[in-house]
Design an enzyme around this catalytic site. Structure first.
Site, PDB file in Angstrom:
ATOM      1  N   HIS A 156       0.815  -1.218   0.000  1.00 15.69           N
ATOM      2  CA  HIS A 156       0.000   0.000   0.000  1.00 15.69           C
ATOM      3  C   HIS A 156       0.847   1.265   0.000  1.00 15.69           C
ATOM      4  O   HIS A 156       0.366   2.319   0.390  1.00 15.69           O
ATOM      5  CB  HIS A 156      -0.929  -0.016   1.224  1.00 15.69           C
ATOM      6  CG  HIS A 156      -1.897  -1.163   1.181  1.00 15.69           C
ATOM      7  ND1 HIS A 156      -2.469  -1.694   2.321  1.00 15.69           N
ATOM      8  CD2 HIS A 156      -2.358  -1.897   0.159  1.00 15.69           C
ATOM      9  CE1 HIS A 156      -3.267  -2.705   1.984  1.00 15.69           C
ATOM     10  NE2 HIS A 156      -3.215  -2.853   0.664  1.00 15.69           N
TER      11      HIS A 156
ATOM     12  N   CYS B  10       3.617  13.632  -6.898  1.00 15.07           N
ATOM     13  CA  CYS B  10       2.721  14.679  -7.392  1.00 15.07           C
ATOM     14  C   CYS B  10       1.404  14.048  -7.835  1.00 15.07           C
ATOM     15  O   CYS B  10       1.392  13.021  -8.523  1.00 15.07           O
ATOM     16  CB  CYS B  10       3.379  15.374  -8.583  1.00 15.07           C
ATOM     17  SG  CYS B  10       2.250  16.489  -9.462  1.00 15.07           S
TER      18      CYS B  10
ATOM     19  N   ALA C 211       1.799  -9.030  18.983  1.00 17.01           N
ATOM     20  CA  ALA C 211       2.849  -9.574  18.095  1.00 17.01           C
ATOM     21  C   ALA C 211       4.237  -9.373  18.696  1.00 17.01           C
ATOM     22  O   ALA C 211       5.125 -10.205  18.519  1.00 17.01           O
ATOM     23  CB  ALA C 211       2.764  -8.871  16.744  1.00 17.01           C
TER      24      ALA C 211
HETATM   25  C1  BV8 Z   1      -8.025  -2.172  -5.322  1.00 15.88           C
HETATM   26  C2  BV8 Z   1      -2.862   2.945   2.450  1.00 15.88           C
HETATM   27  C3  BV8 Z   1      -9.201  -2.194  -7.311  1.00 15.88           C
HETATM   28  C4  BV8 Z   1      -3.474   4.228   2.860  1.00 15.88           C
HETATM   29  C5  BV8 Z   1      -4.615   1.244   2.518  1.00 15.88           C
HETATM   30  C6  BV8 Z   1     -12.023  -7.021  -3.679  1.00 15.88           C
HETATM   31  C7  BV8 Z   1     -10.943  -6.969  -4.550  1.00 15.88           C
HETATM   32  C8  BV8 Z   1     -10.295  -5.772  -4.795  1.00 15.88           C
HETATM   33  C9  BV8 Z   1     -10.705  -4.596  -4.135  1.00 15.88           C
HETATM   34  C10 BV8 Z   1     -11.765  -4.667  -3.265  1.00 15.88           C
HETATM   35  C11 BV8 Z   1     -12.427  -5.863  -3.042  1.00 15.88           C
HETATM   36  N1  BV8 Z   1     -13.405  -5.616  -2.142  1.00 15.88           N
HETATM   37  C12 BV8 Z   1     -13.377  -4.314  -1.788  1.00 15.88           C
HETATM   38  C13 BV8 Z   1     -12.410  -3.708  -2.479  1.00 15.88           C
HETATM   39  C14 BV8 Z   1     -12.088  -2.301  -2.380  1.00 15.88           C
HETATM   40  C15 BV8 Z   1     -11.026  -2.006  -1.320  1.00 15.88           C
HETATM   41  C16 BV8 Z   1     -11.223  -2.785  -0.051  1.00 15.88           C
HETATM   42  O1  BV8 Z   1     -10.533  -3.769   0.186  1.00 15.88           O
HETATM   43  N2  BV8 Z   1     -12.136  -2.345   0.781  1.00 15.88           N
HETATM   44  C17 BV8 Z   1     -12.361  -3.054   2.026  1.00 15.88           C
HETATM   45  C18 BV8 Z   1     -12.299  -2.111   3.204  1.00 15.88           C
HETATM   46  C19 BV8 Z   1     -13.652  -3.807   1.913  1.00 15.88           C
HETATM   47  N3  BV8 Z   1      -9.707  -2.284  -1.851  1.00 15.88           N
HETATM   48  C20 BV8 Z   1      -9.104  -1.334  -2.568  1.00 15.88           C
HETATM   49  O2  BV8 Z   1      -9.626  -0.288  -2.867  1.00 15.88           O
HETATM   50  C21 BV8 Z   1      -7.694  -1.648  -3.045  1.00 15.88           C
HETATM   51  N4  BV8 Z   1      -7.639  -1.309  -4.418  1.00 15.88           N
HETATM   52  O3  BV8 Z   1      -8.187  -3.324  -5.140  1.00 15.88           O
HETATM   53  O4  BV8 Z   1      -8.250  -1.557  -6.507  1.00 15.88           O
HETATM   54  C22 BV8 Z   1      -8.967  -1.684  -8.648  1.00 15.88           C
HETATM   55  C23 BV8 Z   1      -8.665  -2.598  -9.634  1.00 15.88           C
HETATM   56  C24 BV8 Z   1      -8.471  -2.139 -10.887  1.00 15.88           C
HETATM   57  C25 BV8 Z   1      -8.553  -0.765 -11.147  1.00 15.88           C
HETATM   58  C26 BV8 Z   1      -8.822   0.147 -10.139  1.00 15.88           C
HETATM   59  C27 BV8 Z   1      -9.021  -0.312  -8.873  1.00 15.88           C
HETATM   60  C28 BV8 Z   1      -6.668  -0.756  -2.369  1.00 15.88           C
HETATM   61  C29 BV8 Z   1      -6.625  -1.052  -0.898  1.00 15.88           C
HETATM   62  C30 BV8 Z   1      -5.489  -0.245  -0.256  1.00 15.88           C
HETATM   63  C31 BV8 Z   1      -6.074   0.851   0.586  1.00 15.88           C
HETATM   64  N5  BV8 Z   1      -5.005   1.528   1.294  1.00 15.88           N
HETATM   65  N6  BV8 Z   1      -3.583   1.843   3.091  1.00 15.88           N
HETATM   66  C32 BV8 Z   1      -3.256   4.542   4.307  1.00 15.88           C
HETATM   67  O5  BV8 Z   1      -2.596   3.789   5.045  1.00 15.88           O
HETATM   68  O6  BV8 Z   1      -3.756   5.607   4.712  1.00 15.88           O
HETATM   69  S1  BV8 Z   1      -5.394   0.021   3.358  1.00 15.88           S
HETATM   70  C33 BV8 Z   1      -5.250   0.274   5.035  1.00 15.88           C
HETATM   71  O7  BV8 Z   1      -5.900  -0.840   5.628  1.00 15.88           O
HETATM   72  C34 BV8 Z   1      -3.854   0.259   5.608  1.00 15.88           C
HETATM   73  O8  BV8 Z   1      -2.846  -0.009   4.675  1.00 15.88           O
HETATM   74  C35 BV8 Z   1      -3.890  -0.912   6.546  1.00 15.88           C
HETATM   75  O9  BV8 Z   1      -2.687  -1.507   6.699  1.00 15.88           O
HETATM   76  C36 BV8 Z   1      -4.860  -1.759   5.835  1.00 15.88           C
HETATM   77  C37 BV8 Z   1      -5.414  -2.905   6.526  1.00 15.88           C
HETATM   78  O10 BV8 Z   1      -5.705  -2.520   7.819  1.00 15.88           O
HETATM   79  P1  BV8 Z   1      -4.915  -3.314   8.968  1.00 15.88           P
HETATM   80  O11 BV8 Z   1      -3.450  -3.228   8.696  1.00 15.88           O
HETATM   81  O12 BV8 Z   1      -5.497  -4.653   9.056  1.00 15.88           O
HETATM   82  O13 BV8 Z   1      -5.196  -2.414  10.219  1.00 15.88           O
HETATM   83  P2  BV8 Z   1      -6.514  -2.455  11.103  1.00 15.88           P
HETATM   84  O14 BV8 Z   1      -6.462  -1.244  11.967  1.00 15.88           O
HETATM   85  O15 BV8 Z   1      -7.704  -2.715  10.256  1.00 15.88           O
HETATM   86  O16 BV8 Z   1      -6.335  -3.780  11.994  1.00 15.88           O
HETATM   87  C38 BV8 Z   1      -5.260  -3.900  12.892  1.00 15.88           C
HETATM   88  C39 BV8 Z   1      -5.321  -5.311  13.441  1.00 15.88           C
HETATM   89  O17 BV8 Z   1      -4.202  -5.494  14.298  1.00 15.88           O
HETATM   90  C40 BV8 Z   1      -6.571  -5.570  14.266  1.00 15.88           C
HETATM   91  O18 BV8 Z   1      -7.100  -6.824  13.894  1.00 15.88           O
HETATM   92  C41 BV8 Z   1      -6.038  -5.608  15.709  1.00 15.88           C
HETATM   93  O19 BV8 Z   1      -6.734  -6.570  16.490  1.00 15.88           O
HETATM   94  C42 BV8 Z   1      -4.630  -6.066  15.508  1.00 15.88           C
HETATM   95  N7  BV8 Z   1      -3.680  -5.598  16.512  1.00 15.88           N
HETATM   96  C43 BV8 Z   1      -3.651  -4.395  17.146  1.00 15.88           C
HETATM   97  N8  BV8 Z   1      -2.576  -4.348  17.964  1.00 15.88           N
HETATM   98  C44 BV8 Z   1      -1.911  -5.531  17.821  1.00 15.88           C
HETATM   99  C45 BV8 Z   1      -2.615  -6.328  16.907  1.00 15.88           C
HETATM  100  N9  BV8 Z   1      -2.224  -7.562  16.558  1.00 15.88           N
HETATM  101  C46 BV8 Z   1      -1.087  -8.039  17.127  1.00 15.88           C
HETATM  102  N10 BV8 Z   1      -0.357  -7.335  18.017  1.00 15.88           N
HETATM  103  C47 BV8 Z   1      -0.741  -6.096  18.392  1.00 15.88           C
HETATM  104  N11 BV8 Z   1       0.013  -5.417  19.292  1.00 15.88           N
HETATM  105 ZN    ZN Z   2       3.841  17.265 -11.014  1.00 14.80          ZN
END
Ligand code: BV8
Ligand code: ZN
Length: 257
Positions: A121, A129, A241
């Site tokens: 990501h 840009c 972790a």
């Molecule tokens: C795309 C960068 C398509 C920005 C991020 C099916 C297929 C393809 C796409 C989709 C699909 N279904 C839906 C989609 C659309 C979308 C998507 O997935 N939506 C979801 C929400 C349903 N996907 C996309 O849009 C992707 N693009 O596929 O494009 C396409 C194809 C052709 C042409 C055009 C387009 C792009 C997805 C990337 C988005 N960008 N990040 C930023 O960071 O600001 S994603 C974002 O979520 C972060 O990167 C983050 O890392 C990621 C996942 O979140 P987690 O890392 O899991 O973090 P979270 O807080 O959720 O959870 C933390 C976990 O840790 C918890 O479970 C917690 O219990 C645990 N935890 C906490 N502390 C600890 C711990 N575990 C262990 N130890 C600890 N101490």
């Molecule tokens: Zn530029």
């Protein structure tokens, strides 16, 4: 906390030639970096991360979005890698091939000593840009951001005058082809895949453990709470972790440093 480690997992790790670590925001949590879904406090607390982490949000309010990312970048610059990042580096010193595939946009794996990290990501420290996508050089040093953050005008591109945006993959944007190909390839070939600190919600990253399981890899989840991966993982280790990964290393190769 005592970590119960099944003997079959110890054997699988001892025998493994190729291990993949797929990490999410939970792996940076013990470094004080809010997880992705917790990174909405102060100015941003009324927003949903998927609302802010998108090109539309940047078009609608670039100062709000740029301010959020600069606040997050400041938090990363002030943070240090934790035991989870360091344990992964130690695994890499014992196992012939270790691939780190991260959804995180911080550089804590690199600062812990990991090489060739696959950033699915993108990265906070590599802005581009919005118009011409050329890289933009950020000033050195740590931006001083007030807690809870503020709106900030993004810099302008020196080549075309467009607005600079974070070098991350936003929702609705495609992942970098080469990063995705390398990640999928590593998951097809691995003996063990760890999914560490991710809610397994975001696609296509969340499909990687399925790819590994289809090729008979052992899938190990390390997380604080249940996710949709629970049903697929062969081992679900519940806990921080930064505690579990060093304990796993110790169980297989003796006391970590
Ligand atoms: C795309 C960068 C398509 C920005 C991020 C099916 C297929 C393809 C796409 C989709 C699909 N279904 C839906 C989609 C659309 C979308 C998507 O997935 N939506 C979801 C929400 C349903 N996907 C996309 O849009 C992707 N693009 O596929 O494009 C396409 C194809 C052709 C042409 C055009 C387009 C792009 C997805 C990337 C988005 N960008 N990040 C930023 O960071 O600001 S994603 C974002 O979520 C972060 O990167 C983050 O890392 C990621 C996942 O979140 P987690 O890392 O899991 O973090 P979270 O807080 O959720 O959870 C933390 C976990 O840790 C918890 O479970 C917690 O219990 C645990 N935890 C906490 N502390 C600890 C711990 N575990 C262990 N130890 C600890 N101490
Ligand atoms: Zn530029």
């Amino acid at each position: 906390m005592t970590v119960e480690i099944p003997s079959q997992l110890i054997t699988a790790l001892r025998d493994a030639n190729r291990i993949v670590f797929l990490t999410g925001a939970g792996v940076s949590a013990e470094s004080g970096i809010p997880t992705f879904r917790d990174a909405l406090t102060g100015l941003w607390e009324r927003y949903d991360p998927e609302q802010l982490a998108s090109a539309d949000a940047f078009r609608r309010d670039r100062e709000l979005v740029w301010g959020w990312y600069e606040w997050r970048r400041m938090r990363v610059l002030k943070a240090q890698p934790n035991g989870a990042h360091r344990a992964i580096v130690e695994f890499a010193s014992k196992v012939p091939s270790v691939s780190v595939i991260t959804q995180n946009v911080d550089d804590l794996h690199e600062r812990a000593g990991c090489e060739n990290v696959i950033h699915l990501h993108g990265r906070l420290d590599r802005p581009i840009c919005f118009a011409c996508r050329r890289p933009h050089e950020l000033p050195t040093g740590i931006p001083e951001e007030p807690e809870g953050g503020r709106r900030l005008a993004p810099p302008r591109c020196e080549y075309c005058g467009g607005y600079v945006r974070p070098g991350v993959v936003w929702f609705g944007e495609s992942l970098c082809e080469s990063e995705w190909t390398a990640a999928a390839d590593a998951c097809r070939k691995c003996d063990v895949l760890f999914s560490v600190g991710t809610s397994s919600l975001v696609q296509p990253a969340a499909s990687l453990p399925v790819t590994a399981a289809r090729r008979r890899a052992t899938v190990v989840q390390i997380n604080l709470g249940p996710t949709s991966l629970d049903v697929l993982a062969h081992f679900n280790l519940v806990g921080p972790a930064g505690v579990i990964l060093p304990a796993l290393y110790d169980a297989v190769w003796g006391a970590s440093k």
